[in-house]
Design an enzyme around this catalytic site. Structure first.
Site, PDB file in Angstrom:
ATOM      1  N   LYS A 195       0.838  -1.214   0.000  1.00 26.11           N
ATOM      2  CA  LYS A 195       0.000   0.000   0.000  1.00 26.11           C
ATOM      3  C   LYS A 195       0.871   1.262   0.000  1.00 26.11           C
ATOM      4  CE  LYS A 195      -3.460  -2.703  -0.172  1.00 26.11           C
ATOM      5  NZ  LYS A 195      -4.557  -3.080   0.694  1.00 26.11           N
TER       6      LYS A 195
HETATM    7  C1  LIG Z   1      -5.559  -3.896   1.285  1.00 26.95           C
HETATM    8  C2  LIG Z   1      -7.007  -3.626   1.256  1.00 26.95           C
HETATM    9  C3  LIG Z   1      -7.833  -3.922   2.343  1.00 26.95           C
HETATM   10  C4  LIG Z   1      -7.375  -4.689   3.559  1.00 26.95           C
HETATM   11  O1  LIG Z   1      -6.260  -4.166   4.172  1.00 26.95           O
HETATM   12  P1  LIG Z   1      -5.336  -5.131   5.087  1.00 26.95           P
HETATM   13  O2  LIG Z   1      -4.402  -4.178   5.741  1.00 26.95           O
HETATM   14  O3  LIG Z   1      -4.646  -6.071   4.135  1.00 26.95           O
HETATM   15  O4  LIG Z   1      -6.224  -5.842   6.039  1.00 26.95           O
HETATM   16  C5  LIG Z   1      -9.169  -3.542   2.252  1.00 26.95           C
HETATM   17  N1  LIG Z   1      -9.663  -2.930   1.173  1.00 26.95           N
HETATM   18  C6  LIG Z   1      -8.893  -2.658   0.096  1.00 26.95           C
HETATM   19  C7  LIG Z   1      -9.499  -1.961  -1.068  1.00 26.95           C
HETATM   20  C8  LIG Z   1      -7.549  -3.016   0.100  1.00 26.95           C
HETATM   21  O5  LIG Z   1      -6.798  -2.759  -0.972  1.00 26.95           O
END
Ligand SMILES: *Cc1c(COP(=O)(O)O)cnc(C)c1O
Length: 397
Positions: A195
């Site tokens: 991310k």
């Molecule tokens: C990565 C992601 C999540 C979940 O995040 P985590 O930190 O992996 O639990 C939820 N929604 C979207 C759109 C994502 O890209």
């Protein structure tokens, strides 16, 4: 990829190019080590410091740090009181966690289709899904492009719904001059390594509603009114559990890493946008490779760069192209299998193909290409060159 030219500082292309990758430098490492030498590894001062910096960055009053993006979504559903019988509208084109958080609270996710050009939640499709049980809408800033929050807000107000933003892709972006994180009643973020910034695992919810922030801080700490450090400061052992919560805390180690990363985010978003521009330019001369449309008056944070393969314009299928790119060392991916097509949702909520035709058609065409701040221009050129090659009718690796 080892035969590709590498210029300047070492690039990951000498190994294999992933679709996304964290950037961690010596400052980040030092920030974490400093916490390791301190008294507080968790529930310490770095948590509030990170929350304050995050709130400031996203232009809101409150940011609540939790252990991952999924916990952030769960806390948001709890904060707005989602429970059995409630429906929450979510886009079909997203990661499963966007819908799962509704189910955690006993609610029902209702899938709405996306705009064919941007693959963002389509406001007119949202309207067709509203029933007397609808309580909220979760918009997803797919790929890093903010949704049309003005259109969604009008619908939310007309039907008295909460508007949430799953902004896990879009930290650092903006919409009509307003930062992502400030565009909905609650916005959620993930700090997973792929991310925009990372704390290893981590999540944040932003809001301008102090009462909701208070509820989420309770929720992340077992539903208990005080945390360990507050009790120590008060010289007291007394606490009360006033609701059922979870241990969804983010550690001080992670908050220190998040703080250090946040300071670098604007530069990373700028680099991501530059790489996206290079891809856009290159693919303008490859009619079979179609980038998603970007709407005006917003800043796309480009967590992901995906293209659609138009099978009317190449003899090769998306699946063949995918396999060939992987074989050539390009770590491509597909974001996403529409959530309503997963076996769990088909069985539990009787969803089926045909429910969201735009998302289903896009899914068969999409490929996510490598994009991360430390990618070199040579890496970008290598992806484009190999893409050009694999589109050739007789390509054989
Ligand atoms: C990565 C992601 C999540 C979940 O995040 P985590 O930190 O992996 O639990 C939820 N929604 C979207 C759109 C994502 O890209």
């Amino acid at each position: 990829m080892s035969d590709l030219p590498v210029e300047g500082k070492p690039s990951v292309s000498t190994l294999k190019l992933p679709y996304g990758r964290q950037s961690v430098d010596e400052d980040d490492i030092a920030a974490v080590v400093e916490v390791l030498r301190s008294d507080w590894l968790t529930t310490g001062p770095k948590v509030a410091e990170f929350e304050l910096a995050f709130a400031k960055f996203t232009g809101v009053l409150e940011a609540v740090a939790v252990c991952n993006g999924t916990a952030a979504l769960h806390a948001a559903m709890y904060a707005i009181g989602i429970g059995p019988g409630d429906e929450v509208i979510v886009p079909a084109m997203t990661f499963a966690a966007t819908a799962n958080c509704v189910v955690y609270q006993g609610g029902t996710p209702v899938f709405a289709d996306v705009d064919p050009d941007t693959l963002l939640l389509d406001a007119t499709q949202v309207e067709t899904r509203i029933t007397p049980r609808t309580k909220a809408i979760i918009a997803v800033d797919y790929a890093g492009q903010p949704c049309d929050y003005d259109a969604l807000r009008i619908i939310a107000e007309r039907h008295n719904l909460c508007l949430l933003s799953d902004a896990c892709h879009a930290l650092g972006g903006s919409y009509h001059g307003r930062p992502v994180g400030s565009l909905a009643d609650l916005s959620t973020f993930s700090l997973h390594p792929v991310k925009p910034i990372t704390s290893g695992e981590g999540g944040v919810i932003t809001t301008n509603a102090p009462d909701l922030a208070k509820r989420m801080r309770l929720f992340r700490n077992h539903g208990i009114t005080t945390d360990h450090r507050q009790r120590e400061q008060q010289g007291s052992w007394f606490y009360e559990m006033v609701d059922l919560g979870y241990n969804y805390r983010l550690t001080d180690l992670q908050c220190a890493l998040g703080l250090s990363q946040l300071a670098k985010l604007p530069g990373w978003v700028a680099r991501r946008r530059e790489i996206a521009r290079q891809y856009d330019l290159a693919f303008a001369s490859l009619p079979a490779v179609q980038p998603l449309v970007v709407r005006p008056d917003l800043l796309h944070a480009y967590h992901l760069y995906m293209v659609r393969i138009d099978d009317r314009k190449t003899a090769r299928s998306r699946d063949q192209i995918f396999v060939d790119l992987r074989a050539a060392g390009i770590g491509v991916n597909v974001h996403y299998i529409p959530v309503h097509l997963h076996p769990y949702y088909r069985q539990r909520f009787a969803t089926a193909p045909g429910l969201c035709p735009v998302a289903e058609a896009a899914y068969r065409q999409l490929i996510t290409l490598p994009l991360f701040p430390n990618m070199s221009n040579d890496d970008v050129n290598a992806v484009v060159t190999i893409m050009r090659q694999v589109l050739e009718p007789g390509y054989a690796g």
